[in-house]
Design a protein around this motif. Sequence first.
Motif, PDB file in Angstrom:
ATOM      1  N   ALA A  10      60.562  -8.977  38.187  1.00  0.00           N
ATOM      2  CA  ALA A  10      60.574  -7.593  37.713  1.00  0.00           C
ATOM      3  C   ALA A  10      59.392  -7.261  36.805  1.00  0.00           C
ATOM      4  CB  ALA A  10      61.886  -7.300  36.981  1.00  0.00           C
ATOM      5  N   ASN A  11      58.567  -8.244  36.476  1.00  0.00           N
ATOM      6  CA  ASN A  11      57.439  -8.022  35.578  1.00  0.00           C
ATOM      7  C   ASN A  11      56.214  -7.620  36.401  1.00  0.00           C
ATOM      8  OD1 ASN A  11      55.520  -8.000  33.572  1.00  0.00           O
ATOM      9  ND2 ASN A  11      56.183  -9.927  32.646  1.00  0.00           N
ATOM     10  N   HIS A  12      56.211  -6.380  36.825  1.00  0.00           N
ATOM     11  CA  HIS A  12      55.174  -5.886  37.732  1.00  0.00           C
ATOM     12  C   HIS A  12      53.787  -5.858  37.099  1.00  0.00           C
ATOM     13  CE1 HIS A  12      58.427  -5.025  40.425  1.00  0.00           C
ATOM     14  NE2 HIS A  12      59.010  -4.252  39.527  1.00  0.00           N
ATOM     15  N   ARG A  13      53.722  -5.604  35.802  1.00  0.00           N
ATOM     16  CA  ARG A  13      52.403  -5.570  35.145  1.00  0.00           C
ATOM     17  C   ARG A  13      51.758  -6.955  35.124  1.00  0.00           C
ATOM     18  NH1 ARG A  13      51.642  -0.488  31.710  1.00  0.00           N
ATOM     19  NH2 ARG A  13      49.609  -1.412  31.494  1.00  0.00           N
ATOM     20  N   SER A  14      52.552  -7.991  34.827  1.00  0.00           N
ATOM     21  CA  SER A  14      51.999  -9.348  34.834  1.00  0.00           C
ATOM     22  C   SER A  14      51.620  -9.780  36.245  1.00  0.00           C
ATOM     23  CB  SER A  14      52.986 -10.343  34.226  1.00  0.00           C
ATOM     24  OG  SER A  14      52.915 -10.293  32.829  1.00  0.00           O
ATOM     25  N   ALA A  15      52.443  -9.420  37.216  1.00  0.00           N
ATOM     26  CA  ALA A  15      52.113  -9.748  38.611  1.00  0.00           C
ATOM     27  C   ALA A  15      50.808  -9.057  39.015  1.00  0.00           C
ATOM     28  CB  ALA A  15      53.252  -9.343  39.537  1.00  0.00           C
ATOM     29  N   ALA A  16      50.632  -7.806  38.614  1.00  0.00           N
ATOM     30  CA  ALA A  16      49.403  -7.083  38.941  1.00  0.00           C
ATOM     31  C   ALA A  16      48.184  -7.760  38.309  1.00  0.00           C
ATOM     32  CB  ALA A  16      49.512  -5.630  38.485  1.00  0.00           C
ATOM     33  N   LEU A  17      48.329  -8.257  37.078  1.00  0.00           N
ATOM     34  CA  LEU A  17      47.222  -8.957  36.434  1.00  0.00           C
ATOM     35  C   LEU A  17      46.892 -10.242  37.183  1.00  0.00           C
ATOM     36  CD1 LEU A  17      45.118  -9.436  34.251  1.00  0.00           C
ATOM     37  CD2 LEU A  17      46.949 -10.318  32.780  1.00  0.00           C
TER      38      LEU A  17
END
Length: 170
Positions: free
Chosen positions: A134-141
């Motif tokens: 659910a941590n989309h920002r970390s996945a995007a990084l």
Amino acid sequence: MTLSFIPELRTERLILRAPRETDFPAMLAFNDSPRAAFIGGGSPRQHVWRGLLANIGLWALRGYGFYSIDDHQGEFLGRIGVICHDGWPEPELAWHVYEQAEGKGYAYEAAQAAKADYHARISPQPLISLIDPANHRSAALAIRMGAKAEGDFHLAGHDCIIYRHTGGQP
């Protein structure tokens, strides 16, 4: 006291430095905020303190760990580096960026520097990042850094996805 065994890195906008006791209040605030939900936030104060000390121990034991990140004006922005605690499958490039630093490219800049330092000093082997689904920002990084989702992993009672980064140059 200086921790001379922890290198200091400088980027265009950031200083990656050894942790200090003065980082503790900001670490506590992060722990108590909704931003820490993906890394087990809401831990007791003593656990956050132990985390600060364990990071210094990781540096002493393995030669890597979390850097504290400051901007060039000295504002503490978060922590980024390589960790590998008991139960981790491999060394992990990880980050905790505080609210005031989000959306400015600091996490990318610091993570690139920490990754390059690890590969230059420790190992050319690829690193992983363990990221809550659910941590989309970390996945995007991780994806922006070139990492690829590789599979699922269960760590400390939490499901996560393993993202594999490319290795360093031999």
